[in-house]
Design a protein around this motif. Sequence first.
Motif, PDB file in Angstrom:
ATOM      1  N   GLY A 117      -0.983  40.864 -38.452  1.00 42.35           N
ATOM      2  CA  GLY A 117      -2.292  40.876 -37.800  1.00 42.35           C
ATOM      3  C   GLY A 117      -2.436  42.046 -36.848  1.00 42.35           C
ATOM      4  O   GLY A 117      -3.495  42.681 -36.779  1.00 42.35           O
ATOM      5  N   CYS A 118      -1.352  42.378 -36.110  1.00 44.10           N
ATOM      6  CA  CYS A 118      -1.382  43.531 -35.202  1.00 44.10           C
ATOM      7  C   CYS A 118      -1.589  44.833 -35.966  1.00 44.10           C
ATOM      8  O   CYS A 118      -2.344  45.713 -35.536  1.00 44.10           O
ATOM      9  N   VAL A 119      -0.903  44.956 -37.123  1.00 42.32           N
ATOM     10  CA  VAL A 119      -1.018  46.194 -37.912  1.00 42.32           C
ATOM     11  C   VAL A 119      -2.407  46.315 -38.517  1.00 42.32           C
ATOM     12  O   VAL A 119      -3.005  47.408 -38.534  1.00 42.32           O
ATOM     13  N   VAL A 120      -2.957  45.194 -39.006  1.00 40.08           N
ATOM     14  CA  VAL A 120      -4.317  45.214 -39.550  1.00 40.08           C
ATOM     15  C   VAL A 120      -5.310  45.613 -38.463  1.00 40.08           C
ATOM     16  O   VAL A 120      -6.215  46.429 -38.690  1.00 40.08           O
ATOM     17  N   ASP A 121      -5.131  45.058 -37.272  1.00 44.34           N
ATOM     18  CA  ASP A 121      -6.004  45.402 -36.153  1.00 44.34           C
ATOM     19  C   ASP A 121      -5.861  46.880 -35.779  1.00 44.34           C
ATOM     20  O   ASP A 121      -6.867  47.558 -35.505  1.00 44.34           O
ATOM     21  N   MET A 122      -4.628  47.387 -35.790  1.00 46.28           N
ATOM     22  CA  MET A 122      -4.389  48.790 -35.451  1.00 46.28           C
ATOM     23  C   MET A 122      -5.056  49.719 -36.466  1.00 46.28           C
ATOM     24  O   MET A 122      -5.716  50.699 -36.100  1.00 46.28           O
ATOM     25  N   LEU A 123      -4.904  49.401 -37.743  1.00 43.81           N
ATOM     26  CA  LEU A 123      -5.535  50.220 -38.782  1.00 43.81           C
ATOM     27  C   LEU A 123      -7.061  50.138 -38.677  1.00 43.81           C
ATOM     28  O   LEU A 123      -7.762  51.144 -38.838  1.00 43.81           O
ATOM     29  N   GLY A 124      -7.571  48.931 -38.406  1.00 37.34           N
ATOM     30  CA  GLY A 124      -9.018  48.767 -38.283  1.00 37.34           C
ATOM     31  C   GLY A 124      -9.583  49.529 -37.107  1.00 37.34           C
ATOM     32  O   GLY A 124     -10.617  50.201 -37.223  1.00 37.34           O
ATOM     33  N   CYS A 125      -8.901  49.471 -35.958  1.00 37.14           N
ATOM     34  CA  CYS A 125      -9.375  50.207 -34.774  1.00 37.14           C
ATOM     35  C   CYS A 125      -9.322  51.716 -35.010  1.00 37.14           C
ATOM     36  O   CYS A 125     -10.128  52.459 -34.442  1.00 37.14           O
ATOM     37  N   GLY A 126      -8.370  52.151 -35.829  1.00 34.99           N
ATOM     38  CA  GLY A 126      -8.256  53.576 -36.124  1.00 34.99           C
ATOM     39  C   GLY A 126      -9.186  54.053 -37.223  1.00 34.99           C
ATOM     40  O   GLY A 126      -9.104  55.222 -37.628  1.00 34.99           O
ATOM     41  N   GLY A 127     -10.043  53.160 -37.733  1.00 39.25           N
ATOM     42  CA  GLY A 127     -10.996  53.544 -38.772  1.00 39.25           C
ATOM     43  C   GLY A 127     -10.421  53.530 -40.172  1.00 39.25           C
ATOM     44  O   GLY A 127     -11.134  53.867 -41.128  1.00 39.25           O
ATOM     45  N   ARG A 128      -9.183  53.135 -40.332  1.00 36.28           N
ATOM     46  CA  ARG A 128      -8.558  53.116 -41.669  1.00 36.28           C
ATOM     47  C   ARG A 128      -8.728  51.710 -42.258  1.00 36.28           C
ATOM     48  O   ARG A 128      -7.773  50.973 -42.491  1.00 36.28           O
ATOM     49  N   VAL A 129     -10.004  51.374 -42.496  1.00 36.88           N
ATOM     50  CA  VAL A 129     -10.371  50.011 -42.873  1.00 36.88           C
ATOM     51  C   VAL A 129      -9.843  49.656 -44.261  1.00 36.88           C
ATOM     52  O   VAL A 129      -9.345  48.546 -44.485  1.00 36.88           O
ATOM     53  N   LYS A 130      -9.931  50.604 -45.197  1.00 39.21           N
ATOM     54  CA  LYS A 130      -9.468  50.323 -46.558  1.00 39.21           C
ATOM     55  C   LYS A 130      -7.956  50.112 -46.597  1.00 39.21           C
ATOM     56  O   LYS A 130      -7.452  49.261 -47.342  1.00 39.21           O
ATOM     57  N   GLU A 131      -7.215  50.881 -45.791  1.00 38.71           N
ATOM     58  CA  GLU A 131      -5.769  50.685 -45.721  1.00 38.71           C
ATOM     59  C   GLU A 131      -5.438  49.306 -45.160  1.00 38.71           C
ATOM     60  O   GLU A 131      -4.472  48.656 -45.597  1.00 38.71           O
ATOM     61  N   ALA A 132      -6.235  48.869 -44.194  1.00 38.97           N
ATOM     62  CA  ALA A 132      -6.020  47.540 -43.614  1.00 38.97           C
ATOM     63  C   ALA A 132      -6.216  46.460 -44.673  1.00 38.97           C
ATOM     64  O   ALA A 132      -5.429  45.500 -44.753  1.00 38.97           O
ATOM     65  N   TYR A 133      -7.250  46.633 -45.523  1.00 38.62           N
ATOM     66  CA  TYR A 133      -7.500  45.642 -46.567  1.00 38.62           C
ATOM     67  C   TYR A 133      -6.404  45.671 -47.628  1.00 38.62           C
ATOM     68  O   TYR A 133      -5.999  44.621 -48.148  1.00 38.62           O
ATOM     69  N   GLU A 134      -5.897  46.864 -47.943  1.00 43.88           N
ATOM     70  CA  GLU A 134      -4.780  46.962 -48.889  1.00 43.88           C
ATOM     71  C   GLU A 134      -3.542  46.252 -48.346  1.00 43.88           C
ATOM     72  O   GLU A 134      -2.816  45.596 -49.091  1.00 43.88           O
ATOM     73  N   LEU A 135      -3.309  46.402 -47.044  1.00 44.60           N
ATOM     74  CA  LEU A 135      -2.159  45.714 -46.433  1.00 44.60           C
ATOM     75  C   LEU A 135      -2.323  44.201 -46.530  1.00 44.60           C
ATOM     76  O   LEU A 135      -1.352  43.475 -46.786  1.00 44.60           O
ATOM     77  N   ILE A 136      -3.561  43.717 -46.336  1.00 41.78           N
ATOM     78  CA  ILE A 136      -3.812  42.281 -46.459  1.00 41.78           C
ATOM     79  C   ILE A 136      -3.474  41.793 -47.865  1.00 41.78           C
ATOM     80  O   ILE A 136      -2.860  40.736 -48.052  1.00 41.78           O
ATOM     81  N   ASN A 137      -3.861  42.581 -48.875  1.00 40.17           N
ATOM     82  CA  ASN A 137      -3.604  42.184 -50.259  1.00 40.17           C
ATOM     83  C   ASN A 137      -2.119  42.225 -50.611  1.00 40.17           C
ATOM     84  O   ASN A 137      -1.672  41.520 -51.524  1.00 40.17           O
ATOM     85  N   ASN A 138      -1.337  43.055 -49.912  1.00 39.73           N
ATOM     86  CA  ASN A 138       0.084  43.215 -50.244  1.00 39.73           C
ATOM     87  C   ASN A 138       1.012  42.423 -49.321  1.00 39.73           C
ATOM     88  O   ASN A 138       2.236  42.578 -49.409  1.00 39.73           O
TER      89      ASN A 138
END
Length: 591
Positions: free
Chosen positions: A440-461
């Motif tokens: 959750g922290c990493v998803v939040d970090m990626l989302g705050c940094g604007g790397r939204v698609k990477e955050a969603y890929e992390l969720i799927n993996n």
Amino acid sequence: MHSAVGTHVFPYMAEKKLFFLPSLRTIPSTFLKSLRLSHNSATQLKPPFIPQTPIALSTSVIKSYCETGLVKDARKLFDEMPERDVVVWTAMITGYTNCNHGVSAWVLFSEMLSEEIRPNAFTVSSVLKACSGMRAYWGRRMVDGLAVKRWLVGVFEEVLAKNVATWTTMIAGYTHQGDGYDALTVFRRMISEEAELSPFSVSISVRACASTGAASLGRQIHAITVKNSLDSSIPVMNSMIGMYCRCDCIPEASRCFIEMTEKDLITWNALIAGYVRSNSAECLHILSKIESEGFSPNGFTFTTVVAACANLALLSCGRPLHSRIASRGLMADIPLSNTLVDMYVKCGSIVDSKNIFSEMRYWNIVSWTPMIIGHATHGHGKEAIKLFEQMISTGINPDEIVFMAVLNACSHAGLVGEGLKYFESMASKYNVIPDKEIYGCVVDMLGCGGRVKEAYELINNMPFEPDDYILRVSIGACKTHKYPSLGKIVTQRLSGVRSSMSRTYWMLSNMYAADGRWEESAKMRKWVKRLGNEDEAGSSWLELNNEVRRSVVGDMGGSLEGWDNKILHVIIRHMKAERHKPYLESLLGDF
């Protein structure tokens, strides 16, 4: 194999060897006198001292050696004995146990069984005590912990006439190894076999109840305690109060406390530790009662009260406590200093926390954690990362909580690359397996940094299904960085999490409102009302006029008497003075 030397030779042989030992001065004079008498004075009509048998005498010498820490000399004499009974075996095993040589005690016990010497209750007690500290020994040999437990049970069952020491040691062994369920099983057997109860056997069983959260069984043990007139024992009732507090049964803990005719400082500490979790404000009143009753608070007392101030963010109370702790010379207490650091961090005083931290004699991971968390949550992300690197340089390995703090720091500081590097090093370098909170922290970090698609890929993996928090973080990032289509996909996934249906509709309503689709937004809010509010209302604590007041969402008057609205108006005036333009979507809220 032992030589077939007759027992009549043994006294002279033992005497001769003992005389040439370098530690001769540690042998009690009575033992030396008995050795000489057994060889030279056998025909004396009225000896001043009746000699002991060789085995009994050697057992006494072995005990004496072990009591003075001369375990090697004791073992040397033990090995020289041509005959050995269960008493001398037990003496040597007990000596190893009392000198913290648990592995040697276990090995000697195994030899005892191989020679078909049947253990008695005292042997079993010593072996169980030795085994309670032998986790590392078994771990190095890759032996499953169940094997140790099987051996313990086997040894325990070998004893036909079990006494209170045997039962208590078995219960204590399980409890100290964190196995409260088996400890309580043994206690049930102890009761069913009508064994004698002692204050220690009851106390340790109550601790097992506390470790497992078995409040109902704890109440039964309480009843047994009263029936056997053990409720007058202060240690027993202290354990009872601690158990009720651990199980969140504060009224019953208070009742036990009131009914006690005699109390000690441990009694007060047990009660105050229970209140720190349920009613931190009450801890401050209990502290004043402790002193009025003539008790002097110790480091544990102050640690608990400071933790209560931290929970309340009550700096006006924390500072005087700090002064009292320093005046009593308790600042060398590392757990207490750690709690002070945490209190100042939670109260927003980073400077004070730094001062205490820098004056500590040494730091452990508990010392570093609030410093890293405090800097991260107060917007000092780069300083938090520096502290993390300093901690690593001292040889302390981070745990999950520290990683969560440093990942949040990277998120606040915009250091997404650094955060990903730390995330990847968790398992490979520090053997810390990321859990849902870390993801959750990493998803939040990626989302705050604007790397939204990477955050969603992390969720799927992820190696597990995302929970509602992770999905809500992703939705918030989609809202912030204008990914409406991806946001709707994630929202649909969130709707599958039944516990978050109302939150899902709130988010959909906010997204529709942000797009100007007001009719759809209104429909979603109607669904929220139909489902009902599944979440507890949010609340805040405010310190006003040296008094802590609680404000609950939706309370327009209430206990704060409009103070929260006045504070809000002050904040809005400051925002206008700084020409700050409110972010509309943040005002809409996520829920």
